[in-house]
Scaffold this active site. Structure first.
Site, PDB file in Angstrom:
ATOM      1  N   ARG A   3     -20.031  45.751  47.075  1.00 27.89           N
ATOM      2  CA  ARG A   3     -20.639  46.520  48.149  1.00 27.89           C
ATOM      3  C   ARG A   3     -19.642  47.453  48.828  1.00 27.89           C
ATOM      4  O   ARG A   3     -20.007  48.150  49.761  1.00 27.89           O
ATOM      5  CB  ARG A   3     -21.172  45.554  49.212  1.00 27.89           C
ATOM      6  CG  ARG A   3     -22.674  45.351  49.206  1.00 27.89           C
ATOM      7  CD  ARG A   3     -22.967  44.260  50.225  1.00 27.89           C
ATOM      8  NE  ARG A   3     -24.298  44.306  50.745  1.00 27.89           N
ATOM      9  CZ  ARG A   3     -25.296  43.545  50.316  1.00 27.89           C
ATOM     10  NH1 ARG A   3     -25.119  42.722  49.308  1.00 27.89           N
ATOM     11  NH2 ARG A   3     -26.468  43.619  50.892  1.00 27.89           N
ATOM     12  N   ARG A  54     -35.785  35.433  56.804  1.00 28.39           N
ATOM     13  CA  ARG A  54     -34.341  35.494  56.992  1.00 28.39           C
ATOM     14  C   ARG A  54     -34.029  35.957  58.403  1.00 28.39           C
ATOM     15  O   ARG A  54     -34.614  36.897  58.898  1.00 28.39           O
ATOM     16  CB  ARG A  54     -33.722  36.439  55.957  1.00 28.39           C
ATOM     17  CG  ARG A  54     -33.196  35.683  54.758  1.00 28.39           C
ATOM     18  CD  ARG A  54     -32.791  36.567  53.632  1.00 28.39           C
ATOM     19  NE  ARG A  54     -31.880  37.639  54.036  1.00 28.39           N
ATOM     20  CZ  ARG A  54     -31.396  38.534  53.177  1.00 28.39           C
ATOM     21  NH1 ARG A  54     -31.745  38.469  51.908  1.00 28.39           N
ATOM     22  NH2 ARG A  54     -30.591  39.480  53.591  1.00 28.39           N
ATOM     23  N   ARG A  92     -27.782  46.754  59.130  1.00 35.48           N
ATOM     24  CA  ARG A  92     -27.525  46.587  57.691  1.00 35.48           C
ATOM     25  C   ARG A  92     -27.706  47.900  56.941  1.00 35.48           C
ATOM     26  O   ARG A  92     -26.972  48.197  56.009  1.00 35.48           O
ATOM     27  CB  ARG A  92     -28.424  45.499  57.114  1.00 35.48           C
ATOM     28  CG  ARG A  92     -27.963  44.102  57.518  1.00 35.48           C
ATOM     29  CD  ARG A  92     -29.055  43.086  57.399  1.00 35.48           C
ATOM     30  NE  ARG A  92     -29.536  42.950  56.043  1.00 35.48           N
ATOM     31  CZ  ARG A  92     -30.767  42.558  55.733  1.00 35.48           C
ATOM     32  NH1 ARG A  92     -31.638  42.275  56.683  1.00 35.48           N
ATOM     33  NH2 ARG A  92     -31.118  42.451  54.476  1.00 35.48           N
TER      34      ARG A  92
HETATM   35  P1  ADP Z   1     -29.968  42.223  51.020  1.00 34.66           P
HETATM   36  O1  ADP Z   1     -30.422  41.738  49.661  1.00 34.66           O
HETATM   37  O2  ADP Z   1     -31.080  42.321  51.979  1.00 34.66           O
HETATM   38  O3  ADP Z   1     -29.162  43.463  50.913  1.00 34.66           O
HETATM   39  P2  ADP Z   1     -27.961  40.148  50.812  1.00 34.66           P
HETATM   40  O4  ADP Z   1     -28.603  38.822  50.640  1.00 34.66           O
HETATM   41  O5  ADP Z   1     -27.436  40.808  49.587  1.00 34.66           O
HETATM   42  O6  ADP Z   1     -29.007  41.095  51.561  1.00 34.66           O
HETATM   43  O7  ADP Z   1     -26.780  40.100  51.877  1.00 34.66           O
HETATM   44  C1  ADP Z   1     -26.970  39.511  53.132  1.00 34.66           C
HETATM   45  C2  ADP Z   1     -25.688  39.626  53.938  1.00 34.66           C
HETATM   46  O8  ADP Z   1     -24.627  38.910  53.276  1.00 34.66           O
HETATM   47  C3  ADP Z   1     -25.152  41.034  54.125  1.00 34.66           C
HETATM   48  O9  ADP Z   1     -25.752  41.683  55.230  1.00 34.66           O
HETATM   49  C4  ADP Z   1     -23.656  40.756  54.359  1.00 34.66           C
HETATM   50  O10 ADP Z   1     -23.409  40.279  55.678  1.00 34.66           O
HETATM   51  C5  ADP Z   1     -23.391  39.595  53.415  1.00 34.66           C
HETATM   52  N1  ADP Z   1     -22.990  40.065  52.066  1.00 34.66           N
HETATM   53  C6  ADP Z   1     -23.691  39.931  50.917  1.00 34.66           C
HETATM   54  N2  ADP Z   1     -23.033  40.478  49.883  1.00 34.66           N
HETATM   55  C7  ADP Z   1     -21.873  40.978  50.386  1.00 34.66           C
HETATM   56  C8  ADP Z   1     -20.779  41.680  49.827  1.00 34.66           C
HETATM   57  N3  ADP Z   1     -20.725  41.998  48.515  1.00 34.66           N
HETATM   58  N4  ADP Z   1     -19.769  42.043  50.652  1.00 34.66           N
HETATM   59  C9  ADP Z   1     -19.787  41.737  51.952  1.00 34.66           C
HETATM   60  N5  ADP Z   1     -20.804  41.099  52.559  1.00 34.66           N
HETATM   61  C10 ADP Z   1     -21.854  40.709  51.788  1.00 34.66           C
HETATM   62  P1  ADP Z   2     -33.229  42.860  48.282  1.00 36.53           P
HETATM   63  O1  ADP Z   2     -32.657  41.747  47.449  1.00 36.53           O
HETATM   64  O2  ADP Z   2     -32.887  44.208  47.724  1.00 36.53           O
HETATM   65  O3  ADP Z   2     -32.898  42.754  49.728  1.00 36.53           O
HETATM   66  P2  ADP Z   2     -35.852  41.573  47.860  1.00 36.53           P
HETATM   67  O4  ADP Z   2     -35.996  41.414  46.382  1.00 36.53           O
HETATM   68  O5  ADP Z   2     -35.530  40.370  48.656  1.00 36.53           O
HETATM   69  O6  ADP Z   2     -34.808  42.789  48.174  1.00 36.53           O
HETATM   70  O7  ADP Z   2     -37.193  42.260  48.400  1.00 36.53           O
HETATM   71  C1  ADP Z   2     -37.375  42.534  49.794  1.00 36.53           C
HETATM   72  C2  ADP Z   2     -38.826  42.220  50.178  1.00 36.53           C
HETATM   73  O8  ADP Z   2     -39.697  43.149  49.513  1.00 36.53           O
HETATM   74  C3  ADP Z   2     -39.299  40.833  49.739  1.00 36.53           C
HETATM   75  O9  ADP Z   2     -40.205  40.365  50.696  1.00 36.53           O
HETATM   76  C4  ADP Z   2     -40.003  41.084  48.417  1.00 36.53           C
HETATM   77  O10 ADP Z   2     -41.038  40.129  48.187  1.00 36.53           O
HETATM   78  C5  ADP Z   2     -40.596  42.459  48.645  1.00 36.53           C
HETATM   79  N1  ADP Z   2     -40.667  43.274  47.429  1.00 36.53           N
HETATM   80  C6  ADP Z   2     -39.778  43.333  46.409  1.00 36.53           C
HETATM   81  N2  ADP Z   2     -40.167  44.221  45.469  1.00 36.53           N
HETATM   82  C7  ADP Z   2     -41.336  44.760  45.925  1.00 36.53           C
HETATM   83  C8  ADP Z   2     -42.252  45.739  45.415  1.00 36.53           C
HETATM   84  N3  ADP Z   2     -42.029  46.359  44.241  1.00 36.53           N
HETATM   85  N4  ADP Z   2     -43.338  46.042  46.161  1.00 36.53           N
HETATM   86  C9  ADP Z   2     -43.569  45.425  47.344  1.00 36.53           C
HETATM   87  N5  ADP Z   2     -42.752  44.496  47.871  1.00 36.53           N
HETATM   88  C10 ADP Z   2     -41.656  44.156  47.185  1.00 36.53           C
END
Ligand code: ADP
Ligand code: ADP
Ligand code: ZN
Length: 218
Positions: free
Chosen positions: A88, A160, A171
């Site tokens: 990231r 979450r 974020r």
């Molecule tokens: P999302 O899928 O919504 O982007 P993640 O589950 O990947 O969220 O990440 C949630 C949180 O975990 C981030 O907002 C950050 O605080 C931390 N995090 C995840 N991956 C990384 C990374 N590669 N470097 C730094 N922080 C991270």
């Molecule tokens: P990220 O890991 O990038 O943060 P997620 O896979 O957790 O994203 O998806 C974020 C939210 O959007 C979840 O609630 C998921 O069920 C929903 N979601 C994911 N893909 C789609 C899609 N193609 N259309 C509508 N909702 C989606």
């Protein structure tokens, strides 16, 4: 196969990454899932990183690189993996490149899931996940068969903490500041696969598999 999934928070990385990893028979390694498990288990690492996730900031590179490297050193990752949410930052990407080069390996492709900001915010706002198996749902778009319960294990779904509006804003800002520049980094290496993340999960998955064909096995 060694793949990276990038994209803004809420783009659908986790949803698609799970499907691709399953289809390819490789482990799905999510840095966010690793961190949340440490926090839930109240480990020393979990206590150290909790505040970053709560405020939507990135965990510092040295901690993150060590945590992910530890996971990638496990036996099930020897033949490949799918990284979701890592790297990231430029520093993390360079650390990954160095580690791969040391083992004579390289990435096959880096998927960038592209989704418009309004859609991202709606996706995050209704996200629910299963605390037991990690399956991801949405209150409106991807509903479980029984409201509030996981289709697979029946566990009560949870929202979450960092999906509340203030943290979502933070974020997204963090993403644009620190992660978006990586798109160019991987583009220069000829690894970037830009995938339109709009539409239903099935539509996105079909697009993704079609576009990945050209990269897999290289
Ligand atoms: P999302 O899928 O919504 O982007 P993640 O589950 O990947 O969220 O990440 C949630 C949180 O975990 C981030 O907002 C950050 O605080 C931390 N995090 C995840 N991956 C990384 C990374 N590669 N470097 C730094 N922080 C991270
Ligand atoms: P990220 O890991 O990038 O943060 P997620 O896979 O957790 O994203 O998806 C974020 C939210 O959007 C979840 O609630 C998921 O069920 C929903 N979601 C994911 N893909 C789609 C899609 N193609 N259309 C509508 N909702 C989606
Ligand atoms: Zn479940």
């Amino acid at each position: 196969m060694r793949l990276v999934f990038m994209g803004p928070p809420g783009a659908g990385k986790g949803t698609q990454a799970r499907a691709v990893a399953q289809r390819c028979g490789i482990p799905h390694v999510s840095s966010g899932d690793i961190f949340r498990a440490e926090i839930d288990n109240k480990t020393p690492l979990g206590l150290k990183i909790r505040s970053y996730l709560e405020t939507g900031e990135l965990v510092p590179d040295p901690i993150t690189v060590e945590a992910v490297a530890g996971r990638l050193a496990a036996a099930d990752c020897a033949a490949g993996w799918l990284l979701d949410g890592f790297p990231r930052t430029l520093g993390q990407a360079e650390a990954l490149d160095r580690a791969l080069a040391a083992g004579g390996d390289k990435l096959c492709a880096v998927v960038n899931l592209e989704v418009e900001p309004e859609i991202i915010v709606r996706r995050m706002g209704g996200r629910r996940s299963c605390p037991k198996c990690g399956r991801i749902y949405h209150v409106e778009f991807i509903r479980p068969r029984v409201q509030g319960a996981c289709d697979v294990c029946g566990a009560a779904l949870v929202a979450r903490q960092d999906d509340k509006p203030d943290t979502v804003r933070e974020r997204l800002a963090t993403y644009h500041r620190q992660t978006a520049p990586l798109v160019e980094y991987y583009e220069r290496q000829g690894l970037l696969v830009r995938v339109d993340g709009g539409g239903t999960p099935d539509e996105v998955r079909a697009r993704l598999f079609e576009q990945l064909k050209a990269f897999v096995g290289r």
